[in-house]
Design a protein around this motif. Structure first.
Motif, short mmCIF file in Angstrom:
data_model
loop_
_atom_site.label_atom_id
_atom_site.label_comp_id
_atom_site.label_asym_id
_atom_site.label_seq_id
_atom_site.Cartn_x
_atom_site.Cartn_y
_atom_site.Cartn_z
N ASP A 84 66.73 42.42 43.74
CA ASP A 84 65.50 43.33 43.40
C ASP A 84 65.88 43.92 41.92
O ASP A 84 66.94 44.49 41.79
N PRO A 85 65.12 43.58 41.06
CA PRO A 85 65.45 43.74 39.74
C PRO A 85 65.55 45.40 39.55
O PRO A 85 66.35 45.85 38.60
N GLU A 86 64.59 46.21 40.17
CA GLU A 86 64.81 47.57 40.11
C GLU A 86 66.13 47.96 40.49
O GLU A 86 67.02 49.05 39.80
N GLN A 87 66.40 47.43 41.67
CA GLN A 87 67.88 47.81 42.08
C GLN A 87 69.13 47.53 41.12
O GLN A 87 70.01 48.14 41.15
N ALA A 88 68.78 46.36 40.57
CA ALA A 88 69.76 45.64 39.71
C ALA A 88 70.05 46.56 38.49
O ALA A 88 71.26 46.96 38.03
N LYS A 89 68.95 47.19 38.24
CA LYS A 89 69.05 48.17 36.78
C LYS A 89 70.08 49.49 37.23
O LYS A 89 70.85 49.91 36.42
N LYS A 124 63.66 25.88 44.01
CA LYS A 124 62.36 26.73 43.70
C LYS A 124 63.14 28.08 43.29
O LYS A 124 63.54 28.88 44.18
N LEU A 125 63.18 28.35 41.98
CA LEU A 125 63.89 29.43 41.32
C LEU A 125 62.91 30.22 41.17
O LEU A 125 61.93 30.04 40.42
N ASP A 126 63.25 31.60 41.25
CA ASP A 126 62.31 32.71 40.80
C ASP A 126 62.77 33.22 39.35
O ASP A 126 63.42 34.14 39.09
N PHE A 127 62.03 32.30 38.58
CA PHE A 127 62.35 32.67 37.02
C PHE A 127 61.64 34.10 36.55
O PHE A 127 62.31 34.78 35.70
N ASP A 128 60.61 34.44 37.18
CA ASP A 128 60.03 35.80 36.77
C ASP A 128 61.00 36.99 37.25
O ASP A 128 61.02 38.00 36.35
N ARG A 129 61.68 36.80 38.34
CA ARG A 129 62.41 37.77 38.96
C ARG A 129 63.85 37.83 37.94
O ARG A 129 64.16 38.95 37.45
N LEU A 130 64.25 36.52 37.37
CA LEU A 130 65.53 36.59 36.43
C LEU A 130 65.09 37.11 35.11
O LEU A 130 65.90 38.15 34.87
N LYS A 131 63.91 36.96 34.57
CA LYS A 131 63.60 37.59 33.24
C LYS A 131 63.43 39.19 33.53
O LYS A 131 63.93 39.84 32.35
N LYS A 132 63.04 39.56 34.62
CA LYS A 132 63.01 41.23 34.86
C LYS A 132 64.51 41.42 35.01
O LYS A 132 64.58 42.73 34.54
N VAL A 133 65.19 41.07 35.62
CA VAL A 133 66.54 41.55 35.80
C VAL A 133 67.28 41.65 34.21
O VAL A 133 67.74 42.51 34.10
N LYS A 134 66.95 40.69 33.61
CA LYS A 134 67.63 40.84 32.24
C LYS A 134 67.04 41.75 31.25
O LYS A 134 67.85 42.47 30.62
N GLU A 135 65.82 41.96 31.57
CA GLU A 135 65.05 42.86 30.56
C GLU A 135 65.71 44.44 30.99
O GLU A 135 65.87 45.29 30.52
N LEU A 136 65.92 44.68 32.40
CA LEU A 136 66.19 45.91 32.75
C LEU A 136 67.59 46.26 32.62
O LEU A 136 68.09 47.27 32.62
N THR A 137 68.43 45.15 32.78
CA THR A 137 69.97 45.29 32.70
C THR A 137 70.58 45.05 31.24
O THR A 137 71.40 45.72 30.85
N ASN A 138 70.18 44.02 30.45
CA ASN A 138 70.53 43.83 29.20
C ASN A 138 72.07 43.54 29.24
O ASN A 138 72.73 44.20 28.20
#
Length: 311
Positions: A160-165, A194-208
């Motif tokens: 979950d990208p928000e949890q990752a942040k 089947k990799l979730d690229f959108d999820r990966l992109k969001k995690v990178k943006e939120l965690t840096n």
């Protein structure tokens, strides 16, 4: 030269490339990996699992951890490329403590099987005492299916990208492995990856921070074919295509774990040599054939991840 893993990965994150992290169990794999990295003038991360530490120490994990540090440092201190030593999938605190005490460059605390809050609490504590010893820390959110060297999960649970942040901010972890659909072992997928690229992109943006891709072996067909020609049975083995991994790097992955590809390549070389030389019983000769194939895998991965020339 022996360096902190964080140093290697922060540079990779800033410059949009990835460093392969290669698992070893013995001297032969270490030599092949370092030879390949030197030839490509690339930094490299050497990894050991908990199982490898136990194996090297013949059951004594402190002896095993110390042995790997001495072995890796001996080679690293004699070459110019940056080399780090990392504990992969540290699920037990005693193994993490052994690696930190021995002088590993970094450790992974893998509490991804726990509920989010418990994972956060455990990781935060490990970060605190690992950082006190100058050791950087990797953690994981979500779970990868499959099994490889005592790492097992029945199904994928994506990050979950928000949890990752929140997780990164509260734990102070140095790099993060987000589950985006890869899998451990040689039999990763029933169909296409089947990799979730959108999820990966969001995690990178939120965690840096530098991100890690687990379960990323490609199960290279040329080595599967050689191994099977000389008696192996890898029927149905599937990995992550290089193009998919490259896209992950473009979206923020900076450390790409590789174990299965090395094992298959080594087995292919050893099987081929023994079949063609049935009277040979010197392990230095048949291991060398396996090492040559491992070196090929290492150089190929360093090239397509963009690590070549980055030493």
């Amino acid at each position: 030269m022996y360096v902190n893993t964080k140093e290697i990965l922060e540079k990779a994150s800033k410059n949009f490339y990835a460093i392969p992290a290669f698992n070893i169990n013995n001297l032969e794999f270490l030599i092949a990996i370092i030879e390949g990295a030197i030839e490509k003038n690339a930094p490299v991360i050497i990894e050991t699992s908990e199982g490898a530490i136990k194996y090297a120490g013949n059951g004594d994990i402190y002896r095993g951890a110390n042995l790997f540090v001495k072995m890796v440092r001996e080679y690293a201190d004699s070459v110019k490329i940056p080399i780090a030593l990392h504990l992969d999938h540290g699920k037990h605190l005693e193994y993490i403590a052994a690696a930190v005490k021995a002088g590993y460059s970094s450790v992974m605390i893998d509490a991804s099987h726990e509920e989010f809050e418990k994972n956060l609490t455990i990781t935060k504590e490990v970060v605190k005492w690992a950082h006190a010893s100058g050791v950087s820390v990797e953690a994981e959110l979500g779970q990868l299916s499959g099994i490889e060297d005592n790492v097992y999960a029945a199904e994928n649970v994506l990050v979950d990208p928000e949890q990752a942040k929140i997780f990164v901010e509260e734990t102070g972890v140095d790099f993060l492995a987000p589950a985006i659909g890869t899998s451990h072992g040689a039999f990763k997928f029933k169909g296409e990856a089947k990799l979730d690229f959108d999820r990966l992109k969001k995690v990178k943006e939120l965690t840096n921070i530098p991100l890690v891709l687990h379960g990323a072996s490609s199960v290279l067909k040329q080595f599967v074919d050689i191994a099977e020609e000389f008696g192996a049975d890898f029927g149905g083995a599937k990995g992550v295509p290089a193009e998919e991994i490259k896209k992950c790097v473009e979206l923020g992955i900076n450390k790409v774990n590789t174990d299965t590809d090395l094992r298959i390549a080594f087995v292919a070389g050893v099987r081929k040599y023994l079949k063609e030389n049935p009277k040979e019983f010197d392990p230095r000769k048949y291991f060398k054939e396996g090492m040559n194939y491992v070196k090929e895998v290492v150089m190929d991965r360093l090239e397509f991840l963009g690590a070549s020339g980055k030493a």
